[in-house]
Motif scaffolding. Structure first.
Motif, PDB file in Angstrom:
ATOM      1  N   VAL A  69       0.852  -1.203   0.000  1.00 39.72           N
ATOM      2  CA  VAL A  69       0.000   0.000   0.000  1.00 39.72           C
ATOM      3  C   VAL A  69       0.882   1.245   0.000  1.00 39.72           C
ATOM      4  CG1 VAL A  69      -1.613   1.328   1.432  1.00 39.72           C
ATOM      5  CG2 VAL A  69      -2.026  -1.093   1.051  1.00 39.72           C
ATOM      6  N   ASN A  70       1.969   1.206   0.798  1.00 40.11           N
ATOM      7  CA  ASN A  70       2.898   2.350   0.828  1.00 40.11           C
ATOM      8  C   ASN A  70       3.507   2.604  -0.542  1.00 40.11           C
ATOM      9  OD1 ASN A  70       2.798   3.413   3.381  1.00 40.11           O
ATOM     10  ND2 ASN A  70       4.239   1.947   4.225  1.00 40.11           N
ATOM     11  N   GLU A  71       3.890   1.511  -1.216  1.00 41.09           N
ATOM     12  CA  GLU A  71       4.481   1.651  -2.560  1.00 41.09           C
ATOM     13  C   GLU A  71       3.513   2.375  -3.490  1.00 41.09           C
ATOM     14  OE1 GLU A  71       7.120  -2.465  -2.462  1.00 41.09           O
ATOM     15  OE2 GLU A  71       5.449  -2.304  -3.863  1.00 41.09           O
ATOM     16  N   VAL A  72       2.262   1.984  -3.427  1.00 43.34           N
ATOM     17  CA  VAL A  72       1.259   2.594  -4.322  1.00 43.34           C
ATOM     18  C   VAL A  72       1.062   4.063  -3.962  1.00 43.34           C
ATOM     19  CG1 VAL A  72      -1.160   2.512  -5.028  1.00 43.34           C
ATOM     20  CG2 VAL A  72       0.132   0.415  -4.810  1.00 43.34           C
ATOM     21  N   MET A  73       1.072   4.352  -2.637  1.00 40.94           N
ATOM     22  CA  MET A  73       0.921   5.751  -2.221  1.00 40.94           C
ATOM     23  C   MET A  73       2.100   6.586  -2.739  1.00 40.94           C
ATOM     24  SD  MET A  73      -0.285   5.344   1.697  1.00 40.94           S
ATOM     25  CE  MET A  73      -1.991   5.016   2.137  1.00 40.94           C
ATOM     26  N   GLU A  74       3.324   6.013  -2.643  1.00 44.40           N
ATOM     27  CA  GLU A  74       4.511   6.742  -3.118  1.00 44.40           C
ATOM     28  C   GLU A  74       4.474   6.908  -4.630  1.00 44.40           C
ATOM     29  OE1 GLU A  74       7.792   4.616  -1.425  1.00 44.40           O
ATOM     30  OE2 GLU A  74       7.170   5.192   0.591  1.00 44.40           O
ATOM     31  N   GLU A  75       4.000   5.870  -5.333  1.00 40.74           N
ATOM     32  CA  GLU A  75       3.863   5.982  -6.799  1.00 40.74           C
ATOM     33  C   GLU A  75       2.971   7.175  -7.146  1.00 40.74           C
ATOM     34  OE1 GLU A  75       2.271   2.327  -8.380  1.00 40.74           O
ATOM     35  OE2 GLU A  75       4.024   1.216  -7.681  1.00 40.74           O
ATOM     36  N   GLY A  76       1.897   7.332  -6.393  1.00 40.19           N
ATOM     37  CA  GLY A  76       0.968   8.443  -6.627  1.00 40.19           C
ATOM     38  C   GLY A  76       1.666   9.777  -6.420  1.00 40.19           C
ATOM     39  N   LEU A  77       2.485   9.852  -5.358  1.00 41.41           N
ATOM     40  CA  LEU A  77       3.212  11.089  -5.042  1.00 41.41           C
ATOM     41  C   LEU A  77       4.233  11.386  -6.143  1.00 41.41           C
ATOM     42  CD1 LEU A  77       3.246  13.084  -2.660  1.00 41.41           C
ATOM     43  CD2 LEU A  77       5.247  11.860  -1.808  1.00 41.41           C
ATOM     44  N   LEU A  78       4.949  10.318  -6.579  1.00 40.09           N
ATOM     45  CA  LEU A  78       5.962  10.490  -7.622  1.00 40.09           C
ATOM     46  C   LEU A  78       5.314  10.969  -8.919  1.00 40.09           C
ATOM     47  CD1 LEU A  78       8.379   7.465  -7.208  1.00 40.09           C
ATOM     48  CD2 LEU A  78       8.930   9.886  -7.029  1.00 40.09           C
ATOM     49  N   ARG A  79       4.134  10.416  -9.215  1.00 40.62           N
ATOM     50  CA  ARG A  79       3.427  10.817 -10.439  1.00 40.62           C
ATOM     51  C   ARG A  79       3.084  12.309 -10.370  1.00 40.62           C
ATOM     52  NH1 ARG A  79      -1.119   7.566 -10.407  1.00 40.62           N
ATOM     53  NH2 ARG A  79       0.238   5.780 -10.434  1.00 40.62           N
ATOM     54  N   PHE A  80       2.664  12.754  -9.167  1.00 38.57           N
ATOM     55  CA  PHE A  80       2.311  14.160  -8.964  1.00 38.57           C
ATOM     56  C   PHE A  80       3.545  15.048  -9.187  1.00 38.57           C
ATOM     57  CE2 PHE A  80       1.739  17.764  -5.941  1.00 38.57           C
ATOM     58  CZ  PHE A  80       0.684  18.371  -6.593  1.00 38.57           C
ATOM     59  N   VAL A  81       4.691  14.612  -8.615  1.00 39.29           N
ATOM     60  CA  VAL A  81       5.928  15.388  -8.759  1.00 39.29           C
ATOM     61  C   VAL A  81       6.334  15.431 -10.232  1.00 39.29           C
ATOM     62  CG1 VAL A  81       8.403  15.372  -8.217  1.00 39.29           C
ATOM     63  CG2 VAL A  81       6.729  14.951  -6.413  1.00 39.29           C
ATOM     64  N   ARG A  82       6.167  14.285 -10.926  1.00 42.46           N
ATOM     65  CA  ARG A  82       6.513  14.225 -12.348  1.00 42.46           C
ATOM     66  C   ARG A  82       5.655  15.197 -13.167  1.00 42.46           C
ATOM     67  NH1 ARG A  82       6.089   8.423 -13.141  1.00 42.46           N
ATOM     68  NH2 ARG A  82       7.472   8.014 -11.424  1.00 42.46           N
ATOM     69  N   VAL A  83       4.379  15.271 -12.835  1.00 43.44           N
ATOM     70  CA  VAL A  83       3.475  16.185 -13.544  1.00 43.44           C
ATOM     71  C   VAL A  83       3.916  17.635 -13.298  1.00 43.44           C
ATOM     72  CG1 VAL A  83       1.106  17.082 -13.584  1.00 43.44           C
ATOM     73  CG2 VAL A  83       1.485  14.634 -13.593  1.00 43.44           C
ATOM     74  N   LEU A  84       4.264  17.930 -12.025  1.00 39.35           N
ATOM     75  CA  LEU A  84       4.730  19.281 -11.696  1.00 39.35           C
ATOM     76  C   LEU A  84       5.992  19.625 -12.481  1.00 39.35           C
ATOM     77  CD1 LEU A  84       4.329  19.883  -7.867  1.00 39.35           C
ATOM     78  CD2 LEU A  84       3.081  20.929  -9.727  1.00 39.35           C
TER      79      LEU A  84
END
Lengths: 149, 177
Positions: A69-84
């Motif tokens: 679950v943590n991995e998926v949460m971090e993936e979401g955060l990384l995706r957000f940073v990538r979009v930024l």
């Protein structure tokens, strides 16, 4: 009361019938051996199912679950940073392009010749009448100043 | 990590998780993991695949936090995601191995233990019958909750449950009066 269907007996067994129907069926079950036997089979089967060994997730399994679950949460955060990052890069490229275009436009608007000082007009209006263009007037002015030396 | 009161409402935990509170989501995982794992093993039949399906269930729940509309309870919502994931697992397995469904539990084979026989018998039911029976007998869910979890009318739950019990009764007649 007629014998209930097996489906109705099943619903009675699960407590999924209304109060009036429940009272009727309880009365019927006390009198009808066939329906009573069917009800007993349903109850025995539920007891058998209830006695079946229940699986339990081990503490390691729970840990693996939280980690995933943590991995998926971090993936979401990384995706957000990538979009930024992508947005920032686009803004940078667009800004640079705008600056480049604006600088070129400014250079085109500027006169290719330096502006002549106000006293050049005096020279161009001289009786000789030789200075017909600002460039020529500038030259004459320079020349006359050299002659003064 | 923030410790949540065990009495805290599931909906509240879900709301906080949706607002970005990861501790709230982990609290939900702790609260429902064992129940959903039991259900996954009953539907799938082996522990390793059940654990994968459980993980996919919580990942699906996390990604779909905003899709929860509060019409059903969080328990029913998570159960529905698990049932869908178990269905996906069955389809994937069939595609990969071309095996008929429902034989992994049956593979346990006959046993002197009634409990194991019961598990094997449940494994031989069709997925639709197995789902409804497991939700009723193991999870003690009401017909309405089962209907919501499976997205079928209540009448379908009643008829499937009746047929599942009839089928199971045949398989377990040695243990029944």
């Amino acid at each position: 009361m007629n014998c209930p269907t097996n489906e109705q007996l099943s619903a009675f067994h699960d407590g999924e019938i209304d109060e009036v129907r429940r009272v009727e069926m309880e009365l019927h079950l006390r009198q009808c051996r066939l329906c009573g036997a069917e009800m007993e089979r349903l109850q025995t089967m539920s007891r058998l199912l209830g006695a079946a060994p229940a699986a339990r997730l081990s503490p390691i399994g729970v840990h693996r679950l939280h980690r995933r679950v943590n991995e998926v949460m971090e993936e979401g955060l990384l995706r957000f940073v990538r979009v930024l990052n992508t947005i920032a890069a686009c803004l940078l490229v667009a800004g640079s392009a705008w600056l480049m275009v604006k600088t070129r436009a400014d250079q085109t608007v500027e006169s290719p010749m330096p502006a002549a000082p106000p006293w050049v007009d005096v020279v161009s209006d001289s009786p000789s009448g030789a200075a017909s263009t600002p460039a020529a007037a500038w030259y004459l002015a320079e020349d006359s100043s050299r002659g003064d030396d | 990590m923030v410790q949540y009161n065990p009495e805290a409402d599931d909906i509240e935990l879900l709301r906080r998780a949706g607002a970005g509170d990861s501790a709230a989501f982990h609290a939900l995982v702790d609260r429902h993991a064992q129940r959903l794992y039991r259900l996954a093993v009953s539907l799938i039949g082996n522990a390793a695949d059940a654990e994968d399906v459980l993980q996919e269930t919580f990942i699906g729940a996390f990604r779909g936090l905003r899709s929860f509309q509060g019409r059903a309870s969080v328990k029913t919502w998570l159960t529905r995601i698990l049932v869908l994931q178990a269905g996906q697992w069955r389809r994937d397995r069939r595609r990969r191995r071309f095996e008929p469904m429902g034989d992994s539990i049956a593979a346990a084979g006959p046993s002197a233990e009634a409990g194991l026989d019961v598990r094997a018998a449940i494994g031989q039911l069709s997925p639709e019958h197995r789902e409804v029976l497991v939700l009723r007998e193991f999870e003690r869910m009401s017909y309405e909750e089962i209907a919501e979890a499976l997205d079928v009318p209540r009448g379908t739950v009643e008829s499937r449950l009746h047929r599942a019990r009839s089928e199971l009764r045949e398989k377990l007649k040695a243990y029944l009066p």
